[in-house]
Design a protein around this motif. Structure first.
Motif, mmCIF file in Angstrom:
data_model
loop_
_atom_site.group_PDB
_atom_site.id
_atom_site.type_symbol
_atom_site.label_atom_id
_atom_site.label_comp_id
_atom_site.label_asym_id
_atom_site.label_seq_id
_atom_site.Cartn_x
_atom_site.Cartn_y
_atom_site.Cartn_z
ATOM 1 N N UNK A 43 0.807 -1.060 -0.023
ATOM 2 C CA UNK A 43 0.201 0.014 0.109
ATOM 3 C C UNK A 43 0.933 1.273 0.084
ATOM 4 N N UNK A 44 1.864 1.057 0.642
ATOM 5 C CA UNK A 44 2.977 2.351 0.772
ATOM 6 C C UNK A 44 3.674 2.372 -0.734
ATOM 7 N N UNK A 45 3.852 1.517 -1.468
ATOM 8 C CA UNK A 45 4.429 1.723 -2.563
ATOM 9 C C UNK A 45 3.259 2.354 -3.531
ATOM 10 N N UNK A 46 2.354 1.895 -3.411
ATOM 11 C CA UNK A 46 1.213 2.307 -4.404
ATOM 12 C C UNK A 46 0.672 3.548 -3.955
ATOM 13 N N UNK A 47 0.487 4.120 -2.794
ATOM 14 C CA UNK A 47 0.139 5.365 -2.589
ATOM 15 C C UNK A 47 1.396 6.412 -2.991
ATOM 16 N N UNK A 48 2.680 6.008 -2.793
ATOM 17 C CA UNK A 48 3.762 6.823 -3.224
ATOM 18 C C UNK A 48 3.579 7.364 -4.723
ATOM 19 N N UNK A 49 3.271 6.244 -5.646
ATOM 20 C CA UNK A 49 3.295 6.657 -6.778
ATOM 21 C C UNK A 49 1.971 7.318 -7.354
ATOM 22 N N UNK A 50 0.916 7.156 -6.487
ATOM 23 C CA UNK A 50 -0.287 7.870 -6.868
ATOM 24 C C UNK A 50 -0.117 9.408 -6.748
ATOM 25 N N UNK A 51 0.519 9.671 -5.487
ATOM 26 C CA UNK A 51 1.140 11.112 -4.949
ATOM 27 C C UNK A 51 1.969 11.433 -6.037
ATOM 28 N N UNK A 53 2.220 10.909 -9.193
ATOM 29 C CA UNK A 53 1.616 10.943 -10.630
ATOM 30 C C UNK A 53 0.608 12.619 -10.393
ATOM 31 N N UNK A 54 0.186 12.488 -9.245
ATOM 32 C CA UNK A 54 -0.709 13.783 -8.755
ATOM 33 C C UNK A 54 0.305 14.995 -8.784
ATOM 34 N N UNK A 55 1.626 14.638 -8.754
ATOM 35 C CA UNK A 55 2.693 15.820 -8.581
ATOM 36 C C UNK A 55 2.384 16.462 -7.177
ATOM 37 N N UNK A 56 2.021 15.478 -6.076
ATOM 38 C CA UNK A 56 1.608 15.947 -4.744
ATOM 39 C C UNK A 56 2.731 15.845 -3.742
ATOM 40 N N UNK A 57 3.791 16.833 -3.977
ATOM 41 C CA UNK A 57 4.796 16.900 -3.078
ATOM 42 C C UNK A 57 4.607 16.824 -1.680
ATOM 43 N N UNK A 58 3.448 17.324 -1.197
ATOM 44 C CA UNK A 58 3.041 17.623 0.314
ATOM 45 C C UNK A 58 2.785 15.925 0.653
ATOM 46 N N UNK A 59 1.937 15.256 -0.491
ATOM 47 C CA UNK A 59 1.572 13.871 -0.065
ATOM 48 C C UNK A 59 2.625 12.972 -0.010
ATOM 49 N N UNK A 75 13.832 14.638 -1.706
ATOM 50 C CA UNK A 75 12.729 15.787 -1.908
ATOM 51 C C UNK A 75 13.085 16.847 -2.979
ATOM 52 N N UNK A 76 14.327 16.965 -3.030
ATOM 53 C CA UNK A 76 15.120 17.913 -4.015
ATOM 54 C C UNK A 76 14.906 17.455 -5.322
ATOM 55 N N UNK A 77 15.503 16.056 -5.558
ATOM 56 C CA UNK A 77 15.269 15.302 -6.872
ATOM 57 C C UNK A 77 13.683 15.171 -7.673
ATOM 58 N N UNK A 82 8.789 18.063 -10.624
ATOM 59 C CA UNK A 82 7.731 18.693 -10.797
ATOM 60 C C UNK A 82 7.896 20.140 -11.236
ATOM 61 N N UNK A 83 8.883 20.798 -11.088
ATOM 62 C CA UNK A 83 9.295 21.824 -11.425
ATOM 63 C C UNK A 83 9.363 22.256 -12.992
ATOM 64 N N UNK A 84 10.160 21.187 -13.718
ATOM 65 C CA UNK A 84 10.504 21.325 -14.971
ATOM 66 C C UNK A 84 9.464 20.401 -15.969
ATOM 67 N N UNK A 85 8.698 19.463 -15.320
ATOM 68 C CA UNK A 85 7.554 18.899 -16.415
ATOM 69 C C UNK A 85 6.182 19.091 -15.737
ATOM 70 N N UNK A 86 5.275 18.575 -16.458
ATOM 71 C CA UNK A 86 3.862 18.638 -16.115
ATOM 72 C C UNK A 86 3.317 17.418 -16.925
ATOM 73 N N UNK A 87 1.832 17.248 -16.596
ATOM 74 C CA UNK A 87 1.218 16.080 -17.302
ATOM 75 C C UNK A 87 1.921 14.689 -17.073
ATOM 76 N N UNK A 88 2.545 14.600 -15.873
ATOM 77 C CA UNK A 88 3.041 13.116 -15.500
ATOM 78 C C UNK A 88 2.105 12.140 -15.865
ATOM 79 N N UNK A 89 2.603 10.919 -16.345
ATOM 80 C CA UNK A 89 1.599 10.044 -16.260
ATOM 81 C C UNK A 89 2.186 8.671 -16.044
#
Length: 907
Positions: A43-51, A53-59, A75-77, A82-89
């Motif tokens: 569940x941790x792994x799956x929650x990590x990649x959901x966040x 994809x949402x570009x949810x740095x806080x999550x 965090x920096x990486x 997130x800063x240089x790209x968008x529409x992550x899928x």
């Protein structure tokens, strides 16, 4: 432990809330077959990649362990993505392997990721199919992400850390799908990390592993980089022979593949080794080839370093015009690339060239431009170094107040940033400024502080200089006993450097080149106390390094007397010593060194020194000749000095040139009843080095131009350099001269006394690099004669057949001059052969008088006679005889200026 089968999840961007519920239900469905921890990690792994994809740095941050050492970097990486790209899928997420071991877990994940570059609006680079590893840790009952890295990187770390080949084979067999080019590059990065930490053995092991992986993959290009990096590691260790071997292997492979970019890179590294060895011609050739290839393929990453390296080699050779040309080209390129740090360095290098030429106006301009840019970049360490260079100019111009202020500003920056090596250097500069102002007490205070910091960081370079400055300040303050102690400490640091840094003979020799000042300080101090014999002994200790030039068998590897096992053992002990010493220095230089780690390193260093010294002791017992060939013979004693003079009619003259004065030591035999100790007198010659250089060079130029007005200079230099000892030299008929510094360029034979007689007409003149060298030369000759049963052997060459390249070079420089045949020279050497006898002579004329033959046979002869054309600087060719006699001295009828230089180059 249960290993569930991999499952795949597709994460469409627009259905995240529904997806989250689906994931929970899926987890519940298989909970009966899995442990609670495995379910929670999944569940941790799956929650990590959901966040993700949402570009949810806080999550994402809420899922990361606050205790992870990689937290900030992770965090920096992610923030950068997130800063240089968008529409992550993210598509095709598969947890293909999951292991849980107590409070730690590892998940291998495959997925495919795409994104849009925010600037270009095109598909972002660096995405696609990925194999990633998440490491989890259980903290207070909840699982958190401890580490998030590419799986190739994770496997590379494990492979490099493995202790045996069996462990590595098992790791590779367990995950064959990860044995890829990316994983091999990750292994190289592990090696680079070790190299950056001065852990050389681990670095070499990692690079060798990378080579084997590339070979397994059939990736020939992938073999080149780790081979090249092994060469760089050996270069860092001072093991230049091994470095060149690996560079040659990588160069051959890159050439076979036709990869010009890689060939250019390897050639540049090869040039660095040649330069470190002092083989400047080979270094220039390598750098020029590297530059040409890099320009051809547009590899600017190598063009700029190659230009800089070409400039540095010409600078080291004092070819300042060419050095300036290359530095200017490099600077232009760095400015075009907007490489501001490189521009700072380029400006500083150009300033350095102008400084060495005495053009302080231009030097100051470039230093100040470099200073301004360093200030804009906020690079305080570089700024502090540049300020020291600027202060040096003010010092040289006798603007001591400006110099002091500039040095103090550099010191303040060094104290602020806590760079201890720079701090020690700045303290010494401030001490220098106070010394030149005559404030010897403050000079002493700063020099002692500099010495303490140098001792803390284990820097012999900083320590010897600081103790030398302290000695000068104490001597100026008439505290003679303390001054002597300081000079002796500085000398002890210098002479122990081989045990501390080991390295090869060339590296050790270069270390001694600029470290004469404490020896000169002792000479000055002891002469002032009328302890002339001791003063001469220290002058000899300063010149003992010349043994490396004269008795090291020239360009031949002096390790040839050692067995292969001995060479390998010495290399390993040397490498260990250098590696640990560099680790000590690195840890000591930190603002807050780890005291326990540092103590452990010091223990390792001490053991490494003991092991190395023990090996050397046994080595010298087995091969006593190595001690002499490596320049480690003990300086000549008073009794030995007396024995060097063949009879009471001889005298030994040794010069010591310092910045402000010149010292002349003259040793003659005492009365017949007391011939075991020499009569040593010291004479102070009141001339600054720069003035002596000017007068000596002027005299040489007059001789080269055949200026008949040279006699005034000949008499003037005789009065300066020999007349002070005229009383002691009265009645003598032979002189053995040990020149120093610029005096090596002075033909003493051509000096004239007041009676208009050349010195050569009154004395038989010989030269020696030092009295210690002379003693060892005589020993070697006696041993050779005992072994061969010969008392003398002659090698004579005459009228060599000159090649077209030589003739063309002479034509270019001397225009219409001809190098005509010299049949009279052939007759001369044949007559000499009859005089010495066929059993004791070797004579070669014409095409048989070849350079390689001379180099091969010259060490076996006691007399060398060369009868050929001689070139005096830019003068016309002339007939020249150069004779090196039994006591390895030189004399010449014509071509006086070239005799010693030929001996230096070819013996």
């Amino acid at each position: 432990m249960i290993r569930p089968k991999p499952h795949e999840l597709v994460l469409p961007r627009r259905s995240v809330p529904v997806l989250a519920i689906a994931l929970i239900l899926f987890g519940s469905a298989i909970s009966l077959a899995q442990s609670d921890d495995e379910t929670a990690v999944r569940a941790l792994v799956e929650s990590f990649f959901v966040a993700y994809q949402k570009e949810d740095l806080t999550g994402i941050e809420s899922l990361l362990s606050a205790k992870s050492p990689d937290l900030a970097a992770t965090k920096q990486r992610i923030q950068k993505v997130f800063t240089e790209t968008e529409q992550l899928e993210i598509r095709g997420l598969t947890i293909r392997k999951l292991t849980v071991d107590g409070t730690k877990a590892t998940a291998r994940v495959n997925l495919e990721m795409s994104a849009i570059d925010r600037k270009t609006r095109a598909a972002a680079a660096g995405f696609g199919k990925m194999a990633l590893t998440l490491r989890g840790v259980k903290e207070e009952g909840a699982w958190k992400v401890w580490q998030f890295i590419p799986s190739a990187e994770d496997l590379a770390v494990a492979l490099v850390a493995a202790q045996t080949d069996e462990e590595r084979k098992a790791l590779l067999a367990a995950e064959p799908d990860l044995v890829t080019v990316e994983m091999q590059r990750a292994v190289i990065r592990q090696g680079n990390r070790y190299l950056g930490q001065d852990a050389y053995s681990q670095a070499i092991a990692a690079y060798n592993l990378a080579v084997s992986i590339a070979e397994r993959l059939g990736d020939k290009v992938g073999i080149i980089q780790p081979l090249n990096n092994i060469g760089l590691t050996h270069k860092a260790l001072g093991d230049y022979a091994q470095a060149l071997e690996y560079f040659q292997r990588s160069l051959k492979l890159a050439t076979e593949l036709g990869n010009k970019a890689l060939v250019g890179t390897v050639l540049n590294n090869t040039g660095l080794v040649h330069s470190s060895q002092g083989n400047y011609a080979q270094a220039l050739e390598a750098f020029q080839k590297s530059l040409a290839l890099s320009e051809e393929v547009g590899n600017k990453a190598v063009i700029a370093p190659a230009l800089n390296n070409l400039g540095m080699v010409h600078y080291l050779q004092r070819n300042y015009t060419q050095a300036l040309q290359y530095f200017q080209q490099g600077l232009t390129l760095k400015e075009q690339l907007n490489d501001k740090p490189g521009t700072v360095t380029g400006l500083n290098n150009i300033g350095l060239v102008y400084y060495e030429q005495g053009d302080f106006t231009h030097a100051l301009d470039y230093y100040q431009r470099s200073q301004k840019l360093a200030e804009e970049l906020g690079n305080k360490e570089l700024l502090a170094s540049i300020l020291l260079n600027i202060g040096d100019i003010y010092n040289y111009q006798a603007s001591y107040d400006l110099a002091l202020k500039t040095y103090q500003r550099s010191l303040a920056i060094a104290e602020e940033i806590g760079t201890k090596d720079l701090l020690s250097e700045a303290l010494s500069h401030v001490g220098d400024a106070y010394y030149l102002q005559g404030d010897f007490e403050k000079s002493l205070q700063y020099s002692e502080r500099a010495g303490e910091v140098g001792k803390q960081i284990g820097s012999p370079e900083r320590l010897w200089y600081a103790r030398t400055l302290a000695g000068k300040a104490l001597f100026a303050g008439n505290r003679l006993d303390q001054a002597r102690q300081a000079f002796e400490e500085a000398i002890a640091v210098i002479e122990s450097i081989r045990a501390q840094l080991a390295g090869n003979e060339q590296q050790q020799e270069q270390f001694f080149e600029n470290k004469l000042s404490p020896y000169q300080g002792m000479v000055q101090l002891l002469t002032a106390q009328n302890k002339n014999g001791e003063a001469l002994a220290y002058a000899e200790r300063a010149k003992a390094r010349v043994l490396l030039d004269v008795l090291r068998s020239g360009r031949v590897n002096i390790a040839k007397a050692m067995t292969a096992q001995e060479q390998e053992r010495e290399r390993k002990l040397n490498n260990d010593l250098v590696s640990i010493h560099n680790q000590v220095s690195r840890e000591s230089l930190r603002p807050r060194p780890d005291s326990s780690h540092l103590a452990g390193l010091h223990e390792q260093l001490q053991k490494a020194r003991v092991d190395y010294e023990s090996f050397q002791t046994s080595l010298y017992v087995a091969h006593p000749e190595l001690r002499v060939q490596r320049g480690e013979a003990q300086p000549v004693t008073a009794e030995e000095i007396a024995a060097l003079m063949p009879d009471a009619n001889g005298a030994l003259l040794e010069y010591v040139v310092t910045g402000e004065k010149v010292y002349l030591f003259v040793a003659t035999r005492r009365t017949p009843t007391n011939q075991n100790t020499p009569d040593v007198k010291a004479y102070l010659i009141d001339i600054k080095r720069k003035d002596l250089v000017e007068r000596a060079e002027g005299f040489r130029k007059q001789l080269a131009a055949r200026d008949l007005g040279f006699r005034d200079a000949a008499r003037s230099l005789y009065d300066l350099l020999l007349r002070p000892a005229a009383t002691q030299l009265a009645g003598k008929s032979s002189l053995i001269v040990v020149p120093d510094d610029v005096l090596w360029e002075l033909p003493f034979q051509a000096l004239q006394s007041a009676q208009n007689r050349f010195l050569l007409e009154d004395y038989a003149i010989s030269y020696a690099p030092s009295l210690t060298v002379l003693r060892e030369m005589i020993k070697l000759r006696r041993n050779r004669n005992q072994n061969t049963g010969n008392s003398v052997s002659l090698l004579a060459m005459a009228n060599p057949a000159l090649g077209s390249k030589t003739k063309e070079r002479v034509k270019l420089t001397l225009r219409d001059e001809k190098l005509d045949s010299l049949p009279e020279a052939e007759n001369e050497v044949r007559a000499l052969a009859q005089l010495y006898g066929a059993a004791h002579s070797r004579v070669y004329v014409g095409a048989e008088a070849r350079e390689e033959r001379f180099k091969a046979e010259a060490p076996k002869a006691t007399i060398l006679h060369l009868a050929t054309h001689g070139i005096l600087n830019d003068a016309s060719p002339m007939y020249s005889q150069i004779v090196l006699s039994q006591n390895d001295s030189t004399s010449s009828e014509d071509g006086l200026l070239e005799a010693w230089e030929i001996m230096k180059l070819d013996l």
